[in-house]
Design a protein around this motif. Structure first.
Motif, PDB file in Angstrom:
ATOM      1  N   ALA A  70       0.808  -1.223   0.000  1.00 61.50           N
ATOM      2  CA  ALA A  70       0.000   0.000   0.000  1.00 61.50           C
ATOM      3  C   ALA A  70       0.843   1.276   0.000  1.00 61.50           C
ATOM      4  CB  ALA A  70      -0.933  -0.003   1.213  1.00 61.50           C
ATOM      5  N   GLY A  71       2.181   1.147   0.036  1.00 65.78           N
ATOM      6  CA  GLY A  71       3.041   2.325  -0.002  1.00 65.78           C
ATOM      7  C   GLY A  71       3.429   2.887   1.347  1.00 65.78           C
ATOM      8  N   THR A  93      17.366 -15.805  -5.094  1.00 67.14           N
ATOM      9  CA  THR A  93      16.287 -15.432  -4.189  1.00 67.14           C
ATOM     10  C   THR A  93      15.711 -14.115  -4.694  1.00 67.14           C
ATOM     11  OG1 THR A  93      17.409 -16.476  -2.315  1.00 67.14           O
ATOM     12  CG2 THR A  93      15.685 -14.868  -1.796  1.00 67.14           C
ATOM     13  N   VAL A  94      14.404 -14.077  -4.876  1.00 70.91           N
ATOM     14  CA  VAL A  94      13.738 -12.851  -5.316  1.00 70.91           C
ATOM     15  C   VAL A  94      12.843 -12.377  -4.178  1.00 70.91           C
ATOM     16  CG1 VAL A  94      12.210 -11.789  -7.016  1.00 70.91           C
ATOM     17  CG2 VAL A  94      13.794 -13.613  -7.720  1.00 70.91           C
ATOM     18  N   ARG A  95      13.023 -11.124  -3.775  1.00 64.89           N
ATOM     19  CA  ARG A  95      12.244 -10.535  -2.681  1.00 64.89           C
ATOM     20  C   ARG A  95      11.428  -9.359  -3.224  1.00 64.89           C
ATOM     21  NH1 ARG A  95      17.201 -11.167   1.634  1.00 64.89           N
ATOM     22  NH2 ARG A  95      16.815 -13.391   1.988  1.00 64.89           N
ATOM     23  N   HIS A  96      10.131  -9.411  -2.944  1.00 64.49           N
ATOM     24  CA  HIS A  96       9.203  -8.346  -3.370  1.00 64.49           C
ATOM     25  C   HIS A  96       9.029  -7.401  -2.197  1.00 64.49           C
ATOM     26  CE1 HIS A  96       5.717  -6.143  -4.564  1.00 64.49           C
ATOM     27  NE2 HIS A  96       5.065  -7.093  -5.200  1.00 64.49           N
ATOM     28  N   VAL A  97       9.636  -6.217  -2.310  1.00 66.14           N
ATOM     29  CA  VAL A  97       9.539  -5.205  -1.258  1.00 66.14           C
ATOM     30  C   VAL A  97       9.105  -3.861  -1.854  1.00 66.14           C
ATOM     31  CG1 VAL A  97      11.125  -6.339   0.360  1.00 66.14           C
ATOM     32  CG2 VAL A  97      12.049  -4.791  -1.378  1.00 66.14           C
ATOM     33  N   ALA A  98       8.307  -3.940  -2.907  1.00 66.74           N
ATOM     34  CA  ALA A  98       7.848  -2.736  -3.609  1.00 66.74           C
ATOM     35  C   ALA A  98       6.389  -2.432  -3.288  1.00 66.74           C
ATOM     36  CB  ALA A  98       8.004  -2.926  -5.121  1.00 66.74           C
ATOM     37  N   ALA A  99       6.036  -1.169  -3.406  1.00 64.28           N
ATOM     38  CA  ALA A  99       4.635  -0.755  -3.303  1.00 64.28           C
ATOM     39  C   ALA A  99       3.986  -1.120  -4.634  1.00 64.28           C
ATOM     40  CB  ALA A  99       4.531   0.735  -3.024  1.00 64.28           C
ATOM     41  N   ALA A 100       3.605  -2.381  -4.728  1.00 70.44           N
ATOM     42  CA  ALA A 100       3.025  -2.921  -5.959  1.00 70.44           C
ATOM     43  C   ALA A 100       2.277  -4.200  -5.619  1.00 70.44           C
ATOM     44  CB  ALA A 100       4.132  -3.218  -6.981  1.00 70.44           C
ATOM     45  N   ALA A 167       3.028   3.123  -8.401  1.00 66.17           N
ATOM     46  CA  ALA A 167       2.254   4.355  -8.610  1.00 66.17           C
ATOM     47  C   ALA A 167       3.158   5.560  -8.885  1.00 66.17           C
ATOM     48  CB  ALA A 167       1.362   4.631  -7.396  1.00 66.17           C
ATOM     49  N   ASP A 168       4.331   5.584  -8.256  1.00 62.45           N
ATOM     50  CA  ASP A 168       5.245   6.715  -8.437  1.00 62.45           C
ATOM     51  C   ASP A 168       6.208   6.517  -9.609  1.00 62.45           C
ATOM     52  OD1 ASP A 168       4.066   7.872  -6.237  1.00 62.45           O
ATOM     53  OD2 ASP A 168       5.677   7.340  -4.851  1.00 62.45           O
ATOM     54  N   GLY A 169       6.137   5.342 -10.244  1.00 60.47           N
ATOM     55  CA  GLY A 169       7.026   5.060 -11.365  1.00 60.47           C
ATOM     56  C   GLY A 169       8.481   4.898 -10.967  1.00 60.47           C
TER      57      GLY A 169
END
Length: 181
Positions: A70-71, A93-100, A167-169
Motif C-alpha cells: 500500500a506504499g 532469491t527474489v524478494r518483493h519489497v515494492a509498493a506494488a 504508482a510513483d514510477g
C-alpha cells in the motif's frame, strides 16, 4: 536519505534508497531497529519503527527498509539461505519489497516465479550462468522492471529485490550476493 539506528545507536548515516550497505556482525539477541529522516538528532522520531528484531546465532540476515504493497514505509528481516545449492548450481532469491501488487518473475522471458507478494520471497536453485530476468504484473509478461542480466554463480545466493513504487514510477532492482557453503 535516512539514518538507521539499532538500540538507539546510529549505525548507518545518510543511507540512500536502493543501495546496499556493509555487513554487520552482531551477537545473537533482541534488537530494536529505527529508521529516521537523515541527520535526525536521535531515534526518538522514526519514520519506520521502532521494530523489534530477534537474531539467532549462526544465521545470516538482511534487514530491509521498504514500502508495503500500500506504499507505507516499513521494515522486514529476511533470513539468507547459506546452504550449499549443489554442484554446478547457484541460488536465486527474489524478494518483493515494492509498493506494488503481486508480480511474476520472468527468466529468459518465461514465468519462473508467479504471484509473489510483498513482503515475501521465492527461492530457486539454478544452473550456474546468466539469466535475463524481468518483473511483470502477476499473470502478464509485460516487464515493469527489466529485463536485466542476473548472474547465477556457484556457492552464491544471488538476492534480487524488486523495490520502489509502481504508482510513483520508481520500481527498480537491487542485487545482493551472499556466499553459500
Amino acid at each position: 536519505m535516512v539514518d538507521v539506528y539499532v538500540d538507539n545507536t546510529k549505525v548507518i548515516d545518510d543511507f540512500e534508497p536502493g543501495t546496499l550497505t556493509k555487513t554487520f556482525r552482531i551477537p545473537a539477541g533482541s534488537y530494536t531497529l529505527a529508521i529516521t529522516a537523515a541527520d535526525a538528532p536521535d531515534a526518538s522520531a522514526p519514520v519506520i519503527g521502532p521494530v523489534d528484531l530477534v537474531v539467532a546465532s549462526g544465521m545470516n540476515y538482511t534487514a530491509v527498509a521498504h514500502l508495503s504493497e500500500a506504499g507505507v514505509p516499513t521494515a522486514a528481516l529476511f533470513t539468507n539461505d547459506t546452504s550449499a545449492p549443489g554442484a554446478g548450481q547457484g541460488r536465486l532469491t527474489v524478494r518483493h519489497v515494492a509498493a506494488a501488487p503481486a508480480v511474476d518473475v520472468l527468466a529468459n522471458g518465461a514465468p519462473a516465479i508467479t504471484g509473489l507478494t510483498n513482503p515475501n520471497e521465492s527461492v530457486l536453485v539454478l544452473p550456474v550462468g546468466t539469466i535475463s530476468a524481468a518483473v511483470a504484473a502477476a499473470g502478464t509478461t509485460a516487464a515493469l522492471i527489466g529485463p536485466a542480466d542476473v548472474v547465477i554463480a556457484k556457492r552464491t545466493n544471488t538476492i534480487v529485490y524488486a523495490w520502489g513504487s509502481l504508482a510513483d514510477g520508481t520500481l527498480a532492482l537491487a542485487v545482493q550476493t551472499v556466499a553459500t557453503k
